[in-house]
Design a protein around this motif. Structure first.
Motif, PDB file in Angstrom:
ATOM      1  N   ALA A 103     -42.585  69.518 -89.669  1.00  0.00           N
ATOM      2  CA  ALA A 103     -41.500  68.752 -90.275  1.00  0.00           C
ATOM      3  C   ALA A 103     -40.229  69.583 -90.134  1.00  0.00           C
ATOM      4  CB  ALA A 103     -41.798  68.465 -91.743  1.00  0.00           C
ATOM      5  N   ALA A 104     -39.270  69.028 -89.443  1.00  0.00           N
ATOM      6  CA  ALA A 104     -38.015  69.740 -89.205  1.00  0.00           C
ATOM      7  C   ALA A 104     -36.872  68.967 -89.858  1.00  0.00           C
ATOM      8  CB  ALA A 104     -37.762  69.889 -87.711  1.00  0.00           C
ATOM      9  N   ARG A 105     -36.052  69.656 -90.615  1.00  0.00           N
ATOM     10  CA  ARG A 105     -34.893  69.014 -91.229  1.00  0.00           C
ATOM     11  C   ARG A 105     -33.731  70.006 -91.264  1.00  0.00           C
ATOM     12  NH1 ARG A 105     -38.801  69.483 -95.582  1.00  0.00           N
ATOM     13  NH2 ARG A 105     -38.135  70.995 -97.154  1.00  0.00           N
ATOM     14  N   ASN A 106     -32.535  69.466 -91.235  1.00  0.00           N
ATOM     15  CA  ASN A 106     -31.355  70.324 -91.207  1.00  0.00           C
ATOM     16  C   ASN A 106     -30.864  70.688 -92.597  1.00  0.00           C
ATOM     17  OD1 ASN A 106     -30.512  67.715 -91.777  1.00  0.00           O
ATOM     18  ND2 ASN A 106     -28.505  68.000 -90.820  1.00  0.00           N
TER      19      ASN A 106
ATOM     20  N   MET B 249     -29.007  63.968 -94.094  1.00  0.00           N
ATOM     21  CA  MET B 249     -30.087  64.831 -93.617  1.00  0.00           C
ATOM     22  C   MET B 249     -30.813  64.145 -92.463  1.00  0.00           C
ATOM     23  SD  MET B 249     -33.453  66.302 -95.651  1.00  0.00           S
ATOM     24  CE  MET B 249     -34.149  64.658 -95.880  1.00  0.00           C
ATOM     25  N   LEU B 250     -31.151  64.934 -91.452  1.00  0.00           N
ATOM     26  CA  LEU B 250     -31.969  64.461 -90.344  1.00  0.00           C
ATOM     27  C   LEU B 250     -33.356  65.064 -90.481  1.00  0.00           C
ATOM     28  CD1 LEU B 250     -32.290  62.983 -87.625  1.00  0.00           C
ATOM     29  CD2 LEU B 250     -31.543  65.123 -86.514  1.00  0.00           C
ATOM     30  N   TYR B 251     -34.373  64.218 -90.366  1.00  0.00           N
ATOM     31  CA  TYR B 251     -35.763  64.626 -90.565  1.00  0.00           C
ATOM     32  C   TYR B 251     -36.552  64.223 -89.320  1.00  0.00           C
ATOM     33  CZ  TYR B 251     -39.099  66.112 -94.216  1.00  0.00           C
ATOM     34  OH  TYR B 251     -39.981  66.820 -94.991  1.00  0.00           O
ATOM     35  N   VAL B 252     -37.240  65.172 -88.690  1.00  0.00           N
ATOM     36  CA  VAL B 252     -38.053  64.901 -87.504  1.00  0.00           C
ATOM     37  C   VAL B 252     -39.446  65.446 -87.754  1.00  0.00           C
ATOM     38  CG1 VAL B 252     -38.296  65.225 -85.013  1.00  0.00           C
ATOM     39  CG2 VAL B 252     -36.010  65.073 -86.036  1.00  0.00           C
ATOM     40  N   TYR B 253     -40.494  64.656 -87.472  1.00  0.00           N
ATOM     41  CA  TYR B 253     -41.853  65.112 -87.759  1.00  0.00           C
ATOM     42  C   TYR B 253     -42.850  64.651 -86.687  1.00  0.00           C
ATOM     43  CZ  TYR B 253     -41.028  60.756 -90.349  1.00  0.00           C
ATOM     44  OH  TYR B 253     -40.615  59.501 -90.735  1.00  0.00           O
ATOM     45  N   PRO B 254     -42.990  65.446 -85.631  1.00  0.00           N
ATOM     46  CA  PRO B 254     -44.013  65.161 -84.617  1.00  0.00           C
ATOM     47  C   PRO B 254     -45.387  65.636 -85.087  1.00  0.00           C
ATOM     48  CG  PRO B 254     -42.825  67.153 -84.043  1.00  0.00           C
ATOM     49  CD  PRO B 254     -42.175  66.625 -85.294  1.00  0.00           C
ATOM     50  N   ALA B 255     -46.449  65.001 -84.589  1.00  0.00           N
ATOM     51  CA  ALA B 255     -47.793  65.384 -85.020  1.00  0.00           C
ATOM     52  C   ALA B 255     -48.841  64.905 -84.035  1.00  0.00           C
ATOM     53  CB  ALA B 255     -48.089  64.818 -86.398  1.00  0.00           C
TER      54      ALA B 255
END
Length: 605
Positions: free
Chosen positions: A141-144, A114-120
């Protein structure tokens, strides 16, 4: 001041600062680990009972440490002060890559990633000389992979508030991941409101009443502190879910948790707290806003709400050591206790342990604790119609101790116990390491049901009653002839704590490391990696033993049908069918070996 110590302190503090992001919104922020250490070592004495804290209190804590701490503590506090109060906002971009490897018995291992991206955008600021403070975390929070739990060890909460209603952007599911807080008042008396996670007690991310790692909620709280005395009162708006499964896809509003705690420090080393919680829904009850015992207030409305109470004891025998014991009581059989018998409906969660925070050591913190949760603790029944005590497949539960289907107390299921050891190290200035090991036992209390009780579950409509032994398994059944329903005798007359034939054993050992360095223009970059090994013996104990809809009765009411086979309607057939259902559940139990790998980077500027 020793020059080497001073330089090491500055380097360690400066390189650790990116770990401290937003103290007034996130109760799991590393700032609170430092507060725990400073409190145990006697550098600070008075902190608010409920996390997170307003900025005015954060400022007072740091001022106290700067004045009274040693070289290491003073430098950390100074740099934290600068980071929090001289920079009111930050942009943060984080990404994690998770890999899980799972193997059941002799089956080949399964790999998943899983790829997890979380800008804030996040920050804290205050107005009117600390009288008003605001904290915010505005992120995504973005994940595939939609189901994040596939990459978390069993009974582990996600640290992101992103579990529902995603938008799809290419291969990614994008969730809102936002929190905020507003505090108004003085350092010793203030009100706080917002949407954020909340924690209570000395066990960070492991609380029995308010767990810092539980899902966020909308909170309104009041806190008063006066020397050795403190009082906190909080009302939380939470989400109701299916009484059968807790699935967040069945989410409904109008569920409320009320909490208050009174603490008194008898000496500098010993304090005691009494707290109460109550869960109710489908109405607003102003009596739970009052500083009166909830036990008394609920009696005005008929004593139908779900009340709990607890005692928290904290003792510091020597500098740097805390012994804390938390007793959370959901229900108790006073009559049997008076006869010195505990074999009854004693629904209790209990935690005790030692926290050691030494000075000038590469091991900065050690935490050893033991927890147990008796059967049916945190669970509660709910009726569709109070007049007929009806329960259906669509019943929403407004009284169990969950928010959005996630336990608000300990993450461990009822009928469990666990021993946990956590060690924090900083062998060199730029590297932080956490090592944790947990041994846990869990059994399904439904294995203790009588044949008649188990058969009643098998005959019920599908999706009405949970028999997986989780917080969704409660002790009442519908009864159209009574407004009180029918209680399950085994659940009310016996404790049945971990005395079942099939026990699930869980061993978890993990290590996480984070390396941080500062670049120019106040940009910080952190690299992290982690590995958790998990062995589960008899995985599947936590699944439904007696699923509803498994048994039908013939129109002439002379035969039972189970798995396509008819049996005459008699007691022998009941026992036979229950035995078959139990055997099918037993045959589904497997042993699992899981490995969880994570790697990530965070850039903050």
């Amino acid at each position: 001041m020793n020059k080497k110590v001073s330089i090491l302190a500055v380097l360690t503090a400066a390189l650790s600062l990116p770990l401290f992001s937003q103290v007034s919104v996130d109760p799991s922020d590393k700032f609170y680990t430092m507060v725990e250490s400073w409190g145990i070592r006697g550098i600070i004495n008075e902190v608010p009972p409920i996390r997170p804290y307003p900025l005015a209190n954060v400022k007072e804590i740091l001022d106290t440490v700067i004045k009274n701490g040693d070289a290491y503590d003073t430098e950390i506090a100074n740099l934290l002060y600068e980071d929090i109060f001289k920079h009111s906002w930050h942009v943060e971009a984080g990404a994690d890559y998770a890999l899980s490897q799972k193997k059941e018995d002799s089956d080949p291992a399964e790999l998943d990633s899983m790829l997890y991206v979380y800008p804030a955008l996040e920050g804290d600021f205050y107005l009117f000389d600390d009288f008003v403070s605001v904290g915010y975390h505005l992120g995504w929070a973005a994940r595939n992979i939609e189901d994040e739990s596939r990459f978390l060890p069993i009974y582990t909460n996600s640290m992101h508030d992103s579990i529902q209603d995603p938008a799809s952007i290419g291969p990614m599911n994008v969730y809102l991941d936002m929190n905020n807080s507003l505090a108004v008042g003085k350092k010793n008396m203030f009100m706080q409101a917002g949407i954020y996670r909340t924690g209570y007690g000395p066990y960070l991310n492991q609380g029995l009443a308010l767990n810092d790692s539980a899902y966020h909620c909308a909170n309104l709280s009041f806190t008063y502190m006066n020397g050795r005395l403190s009082y906190a009162h909080q009302l939380s708006m939470i989400g109701a879910t299916s009484s059968y499964s807790g699935d967040s896809g069945t989410l409904a509003p109008d569920k409320i948790l009320a909490f208050h705690a009174l603490e008194y420090g008898f000496t500098d080393q010993f304090s005691a707290s009494y707290y109460e919680t109550i869960v109710y829904g489908k109405r607003f009850d102003a009596s739970y806003l009052l500083p009166v015992p909830f036990m008394v207030a609920q009696g005005i409305g008929g004593c139908n709400d779900n009340l709990q109470m607890g005692i928290l004891l904290k003792y510091r025998p020597v500098k740097g050591v805390l012994w804390a014991t938390d007793i959370f009581v959901d229900d108790i059989d006073v009559n049997k206790l008076a006869k010195l018998s505990i074999d009854s409906k004693n629904r209790i969660a209990f935690k005790t342990g030692l926290v050691y925070t030494p000075e000038n050591s590469f091991c900065t913190r050690a935490n050893l604790n033991y927890t147990f949760v008796t059967p049916y603790t945190y669970s509660h029944w709910e009726y569709d119609d109070e007049k007929t005590a009806s329960i259906s497949a669509g019943t929403k539960n407004y009284q169990n101790y969950t928010n959005n289907g996630i336990n608000m107390g300990t993450a461990f299921a009822p009928n469990s116990d666990a021993i946990n050891l956590t060690l924090d190290f900083r062998p060199v200035s730029r590297l932080g390491i956490k090592v944790s090991s947990t041994f846990m036992r869990h059994a399904n209390v439904c294995e203790s049901l009588t044949d008649d009780e188990a058969f009643a579950y098998l005959c019920a409509e599908p999706g009405v009653y949970s028999t997986d032994g989780s917080v969704n398994t409660h002790s009442m059944m519908a009864d159209s002839s009574s407004s009180n329903g029918t209680h399950v005798d085994t659940a009310w007359d016996k404790l049945n704590f971990l005395n079942q034939e099939h026990t699930m054993y869980v061993i978890q050992t993990g290590i996480q490391a984070e390396y941080t360095f500062a670049t120019r223009k106040k940009t910080h970059v952190s690299f992290r990696a982690g590995y958790t090994f998990e062995y589960i013996q008899r995985y599947g104990v936590n699944t439904n033993m007696y699923p509803g809809g498994s048994v039908t009765i013939s129109e002439d009411k002379k035969y039972y049908t189970y798995n396509g086979i008819s049996y005459p309607k008699n007691a022998e057939s009941v026992s036979k069918i229950v035995s078959l259902a139990r055997s099918e559940w037993e045959s589904s139990l497997v042993n699992k070996i899981n490995s969880y790998y994570t790697a990530g980077i965070t850039v903050r500027f």
